[in-house]
Design an enzyme around this catalytic site. Sequence first.
Site, PDB file in Angstrom:
ATOM      1  CE  LYS A  26      -4.161  -0.084   0.871  1.00  0.00           C
ATOM      2  NZ  LYS A  26      -5.362  -0.337   0.012  1.00  0.00           N
TER       3      LYS A  26
HETATM    4  N1  GLU Z   1      -7.196  -0.309  -2.944  1.00  0.00           N
HETATM    5  C1  GLU Z   1      -8.094  -1.546  -3.131  1.00  0.00           C
HETATM    6  C2  GLU Z   1      -7.930  -2.683  -1.922  1.00  0.00           C
HETATM    7  O1  GLU Z   1      -7.708  -1.940  -1.039  1.00  0.00           O
HETATM    8  C3  GLU Z   1      -7.492  -2.459  -4.274  1.00  0.00           C
HETATM    9  C4  GLU Z   1      -6.154  -2.812  -4.498  1.00  0.00           C
HETATM   10  C5  GLU Z   1      -5.881  -3.256  -5.939  1.00  0.00           C
HETATM   11  O2  GLU Z   1      -6.790  -3.401  -6.715  1.00  0.00           O
HETATM   12  O3  GLU Z   1      -4.611  -3.829  -6.171  1.00  0.00           O
HETATM   13  O4  GLU Z   1      -8.137  -3.415  -2.019  1.00  0.00           O
END
Ligand code: GLU
Length: 428
Positions: free
Chosen positions: A118
């Site tokens: 993240k």
């Molecule tokens: N930000 C989204 C999550 O928290 C999607 C992450 C992604 O698609 O890689 O799951």
Amino acid sequence: MASPPEALAHAPLEWDTPLYRMAVAQFDQAVPVADIPDDIAERLRYPERSIIVSIPVRMDEGHRVVFPGYRVQHSSILGPTKGGIRYDLEVSLGECAALAMWMTWKCALLRLPYGGAKGGVRCEPRSMSLPEVERLTRRFTSDLLPVIGPQEDIPAPDMATNEQTMAWMMDTYSMQRGYAVPEIVTGKPISIGGSVFRHEATGAGVVMVMMRACDKLGWRLDAQRCVVQGFGNVGGIAAHELHALGARVVAVSDVSGGIHSEAGLDIPALEEYAHLHGSLEGCTAGLRVTNEELLELDCDILVLAAREDQITGENAWRVRARMIAEGANGPTSLEADQILGERRILVLPDILTNAGGVTVSYFEWVQDLGRLFWTRDEIRAKLAEKLSDAFDRVWDLAEDREVSLRTAALVSGIREVSNALEARGIFP
Ligand code: GLU
């Protein structure tokens, strides 16, 4: 393993913040049920790599502002790391570390060949112009070049980022390589290799999981009164799907606060209002309520699709829903989980409930790598299959071991990673 004075647990951890502690506390609650070796658990308690960058951005008035940016990669055991990029004032190394850890369990639970990551930039995106956000995104991507890649770490949208943000990231990365590299990010526009149904995937997935839970409980989803916190890419789509399925959406909210109508809100009309005005501010389709009041409204299902730390030890006693669906990551605190458990309010945990997004991200990446694209119906069906399979494994484990759905979901994810780590061994 290192003896206590040298062990990481005894050193100051730069990412050690309340949210990271919450992620670790959830992990520690799940470990005895997962029954994994101690050294494996110790390794998985920390992110593999954490990066802080400072991003100089020329603002429209001509001066420069330097923003802090982060990327945390929690585990690369199962494959490249994967996770969103968020633009928000709360972004910190600790927040990214917690969210990256949850991404690891989420991907593993869904049996996607990824670990968790993240990242984000601490900024106030609503006060910035589009060209400012573009310059921020391009410089941030450039700063991340040494650590991202289609086989290393694949960003995606998260809070306040979207298809356009991903297009800028893809372009910046591709310009450095000298050819188009669509598989570097997911959640990008369809015109540059994005997948159909990725935009709707997280919100639609939330409703698929709710539907599955209703089936198990013998409830009819179309007979439920729902409150949805958040009206963005997750909450807005979930509210839309619920409304289309015939459920009564009695309240929704966004940054401007909540709007409540016991008779049920006309969701397509609210979407049009938000599209025209940028938010639900000034909308008179129902009674205005505060965010706090919204969470405590009388309803059957409360969908939390805004941000972390919404149901806490303070307000969990006043929640009147029978079920909570976590569309956001980490919206329920540890104390709240305990209280909701005692009150027999079923919580559909984030790493299962909002996994539709990363699952279709995986489909997008596979399509990009193969240069072969699937139809909307194919993707919808594949997503439903993946979510049902994960849901059933979590439900059965929760019944079997008499634990919460959250613990069962974490245990399922942790076991997948632990088995892989045991098989590979810890280098060197
Ligand atoms: N930000 C989204 C999550 O928290 C999607 C992450 C992604 O698609 O890689 O799951």
